[in-house]
Scaffold this active site. Structure first.
Site, PDB file in Angstrom:
ATOM      1  N   GLU A  66       0.826 -30.666  60.224  1.00  0.00           N
ATOM      2  CA  GLU A  66      -0.175 -31.568  59.652  1.00  0.00           C
ATOM      3  C   GLU A  66      -1.367 -31.749  60.583  1.00  0.00           C
ATOM      4  OE1 GLU A  66       2.992 -34.529  57.431  1.00  0.00           O
ATOM      5  OE2 GLU A  66       2.663 -34.725  59.562  1.00  0.00           O
ATOM      6  N   ASP A 237       8.844 -39.663  56.166  1.00  0.00           N
ATOM      7  CA  ASP A 237       7.402 -39.534  56.408  1.00  0.00           C
ATOM      8  C   ASP A 237       6.861 -38.239  55.839  1.00  0.00           C
ATOM      9  OD1 ASP A 237       8.612 -37.845  58.195  1.00  0.00           O
ATOM     10  OD2 ASP A 237       7.513 -38.509  59.950  1.00  0.00           O
TER      11      ASP A 237
HETATM   12  P1  NAD Z   1      15.158 -36.495  66.423  1.00  0.00           P
HETATM   13  O1  NAD Z   1      15.513 -35.250  65.684  1.00  0.00           O
HETATM   14  O2  NAD Z   1      14.977 -36.452  67.892  1.00  0.00           O
HETATM   15  O3  NAD Z   1      16.248 -37.633  66.103  1.00  0.00           O
HETATM   16  C1  NAD Z   1      16.719 -37.914  64.813  1.00  0.00           C
HETATM   17  C2  NAD Z   1      18.136 -38.475  64.932  1.00  0.00           C
HETATM   18  O4  NAD Z   1      18.570 -38.904  63.610  1.00  0.00           O
HETATM   19  C3  NAD Z   1      19.169 -37.466  65.424  1.00  0.00           C
HETATM   20  O5  NAD Z   1      19.813 -37.963  66.591  1.00  0.00           O
HETATM   21  C4  NAD Z   1      20.150 -37.317  64.257  1.00  0.00           C
HETATM   22  O6  NAD Z   1      21.486 -37.111  64.669  1.00  0.00           O
HETATM   23  C5  NAD Z   1      19.964 -38.677  63.561  1.00  0.00           C
HETATM   24  N1  NAD Z   1      20.393 -38.713  62.173  1.00  0.00           N
HETATM   25  C6  NAD Z   1      20.182 -37.790  61.189  1.00  0.00           C
HETATM   26  N2  NAD Z   1      20.754 -38.216  60.039  1.00  0.00           N
HETATM   27  C7  NAD Z   1      21.301 -39.438  60.294  1.00  0.00           C
HETATM   28  C8  NAD Z   1      22.008 -40.385  59.500  1.00  0.00           C
HETATM   29  N3  NAD Z   1      22.287 -40.141  58.212  1.00  0.00           N
HETATM   30  N4  NAD Z   1      22.420 -41.547  60.070  1.00  0.00           N
HETATM   31  C9  NAD Z   1      22.162 -41.791  61.390  1.00  0.00           C
HETATM   32  N5  NAD Z   1      21.496 -40.927  62.202  1.00  0.00           N
HETATM   33  C10 NAD Z   1      21.072 -39.761  61.647  1.00  0.00           C
HETATM   34  O7  NAD Z   1      13.823 -37.040  65.700  1.00  0.00           O
HETATM   35  P2  NAD Z   1      12.763 -38.110  66.237  1.00  0.00           P
HETATM   36  O8  NAD Z   1      11.678 -37.435  67.000  1.00  0.00           O
HETATM   37  O9  NAD Z   1      13.471 -39.266  66.866  1.00  0.00           O
HETATM   38  O10 NAD Z   1      12.111 -38.553  64.858  1.00  0.00           O
HETATM   39  C11 NAD Z   1      12.892 -39.277  63.906  1.00  0.00           C
HETATM   40  C12 NAD Z   1      12.142 -39.337  62.600  1.00  0.00           C
HETATM   41  O11 NAD Z   1      10.958 -40.119  62.755  1.00  0.00           O
HETATM   42  C13 NAD Z   1      11.669 -37.975  62.093  1.00  0.00           C
HETATM   43  O12 NAD Z   1      11.965 -37.889  60.713  1.00  0.00           O
HETATM   44  C14 NAD Z   1      10.174 -37.972  62.330  1.00  0.00           C
HETATM   45  O13 NAD Z   1       9.482 -37.171  61.395  1.00  0.00           O
HETATM   46  C15 NAD Z   1       9.866 -39.446  62.164  1.00  0.00           C
HETATM   47  N6  NAD Z   1       8.652 -39.898  62.847  1.00  0.00           N
HETATM   48  C16 NAD Z   1       7.853 -40.801  62.200  1.00  0.00           C
HETATM   49  C17 NAD Z   1       6.718 -41.279  62.815  1.00  0.00           C
HETATM   50  C18 NAD Z   1       5.868 -42.297  62.120  1.00  0.00           C
HETATM   51  O14 NAD Z   1       4.756 -42.592  62.553  1.00  0.00           O
HETATM   52  N7  NAD Z   1       6.355 -42.917  61.075  1.00  0.00           N
HETATM   53  C19 NAD Z   1       6.347 -40.819  64.097  1.00  0.00           C
HETATM   54  C20 NAD Z   1       7.199 -39.929  64.761  1.00  0.00           C
HETATM   55  C21 NAD Z   1       8.363 -39.477  64.120  1.00  0.00           C
END
Ligand code: NAD
Length: 350
Positions: A66, A237
């Site tokens: 993006e 997101d």
């Molecule tokens: P990451 O991959 O490092 O961590 C995600 C975690 O979620 C993993 O540890 C995984 O085991 C866990 N997980 C997956 N399914 C699960 C479930 N059903 N129950 C509990 N835990 C579960 O990712 P990250 O960098 O920490 O990002 C997390 C999310 O946040 C991503 O989807 C990312 O796109 C989003 N994000 C959003 C913003 C925003 O501004 N809103 C900014 C950054 C990241």
């Protein structure tokens, strides 16, 4: 705008990952989260003067890439960011990013920066800044569901900005919870590792969901959510990627960054196009109501908006002035005679 005048040299300050980490340690993690939240809140207050567009997304089976542009009329900024939930299993980050600020007056870049670390900080600062306005007064406990890359940042921002002192961690992968609990040792929070999502929500006034899965997931179901809580939904997101059962949305007052983007990417993609939402900038300006009762469920349907990245880059640009936390990049061809670009190329041969 303060400290964002163009440089008289064509060299562009560049903040590498290494220098970003040094800058964070120089400022301190919690002071940096507080500083970022102040910059983000200041830009939400002048929301109306920004150029705004839903981010430009290129989707694939595996993830999304993006571009997130905005401008306040004096400074232009964009972030490049990816989201690839499968990356983690391959030893890669789910989210990586870099970003740029440029002078609107002449179009020259004035800052290029890593934004993977900065995005984690700005997302956490935004969550906590919003929770400061919406969470129940005196909230002390947060459930943190999804203990990946963002989770420690989210926890510490809620501590520094909202006074949360206890974080209850849960992840489907216990190794992620162990990692987050270990990293949060010594930061002055009570950290409780939980075995189920329900357990993590015990006594929590704030519930953060920050999981990564490219599907309509149901991390929270309606029966798990009691009256009066604030939900900080970070992980949904992108189209086809949500975390909450839609019944929770029907019972909540939903607050968003920029509705045209959130309706495509956020939890509310599950709802009708006219599903009522409140724009967060209006709550901050006092033109819309935030929390109005103790029993109300407030839900921040966070997707991450370009203005938050602009604020974060603005903060970095202000803070690197007079430090050695950047190098200067020869990024722009800038001949002394602006029309003699070819002459400059020719002279380089000799
Ligand atoms: P990451 O991959 O490092 O961590 C995600 C975690 O979620 C993993 O540890 C995984 O085991 C866990 N997980 C997956 N399914 C699960 C479930 N059903 N129950 C509990 N835990 C579960 O990712 P990250 O960098 O920490 O990002 C997390 C999310 O946040 C991503 O989807 C990312 O796109 C989003 N994000 C959003 C913003 C925003 O501004 N809103 C900014 C950054 C990241």
């Amino acid at each position: 705008m303060n400290n964002l005048a163009p440089s008289d040299k064509a060299l562009v300050p560049f903040v590498s990952v290494d220098n970003m980490m040094k800058l964070v340690h120089h400022i301190g993690v919690e002071p940096m989260l507080i500083g970022l939240a102040d910059y983000i809140e200041a830009d939400f207050k002048r929301w109306e003067l920004f150029d705004k567009t839903p981010r430009v997304a290129s989707h694939s089976e595996e993830g999304v890439i993006e571009l997130m542009p905005t401008s306040d009329g004096e400074v232009y900024g964009f972030k490049y960011v990816n989201g690839h939930p499968k990356n983690m299993k391959e030893g890669l980050q789910t989210v990586t990013a870099f970003g740029l600020l440029a002078n609107v007056g002449n179009g020259y870049p004035v800052l290029l920066s890593e934004m993977t670390v900065l995005t984690a900080l700005r997302t956490a600062a935004t969550s906590a800044m919003v929770a400061k306005h919406l969470a129940p007064k005196g909230a002390t406990t947060m459930a943190m569901i999804g203990n990946g890359a963002q989770s420690e940042f989210q926890s510490l921002a809620m501590k520094a900005i909202c006074g949360v002192d206890t974080v209850r961690l849960y992840d489907v992968d216990p190794a992620a919870t162990e990692k987050a609990a270990r990293n949060l040792e010594g930061w002055g929070m009570n950290v409780v590792a939980c075995k189920t999502a329900e357990d993590s929500m015990e006594g929590a006034q704030i519930i953060t969901t920050c999981t990564a899965d490219k599907q309509y997931a149901t991390i929270l179901t309606d029966n798990m959510i009691g009256a009066g809580v604030h939900i900080n939904a970070i992980g949904g997101d992108c189209p086809g990627k949500t975390e909450l059962h839609k019944d929770i949305l029907s019972r909540s007052d939903v607050f968003v960054e920029y509705p045209p983007q959130t309706r495509i990417e956020g939890e509310i993609q599950q709802m009708a196009d006219d599903f009522p939402v409140t724009e967060m900038w209006e709550v901050i300006n006092g033109t819309a109501k935030g929390r109005t009762s103790d029993r109300q469920i407030t839900l921040f349907d966070s997707v991450g908006f370009a203005i938050e990245d602009f604020s974060a880059l603005r903060f970095v640009r202000d803070r690197i002035k007079g430090t050695e936390r950047f190098i200067e990049l020869d990024l722009l061809a800038d001949p002394d005679d602006p029309r003699d670009l070819f002459g400059m190329l020719q002279r380089a041969a000799s």
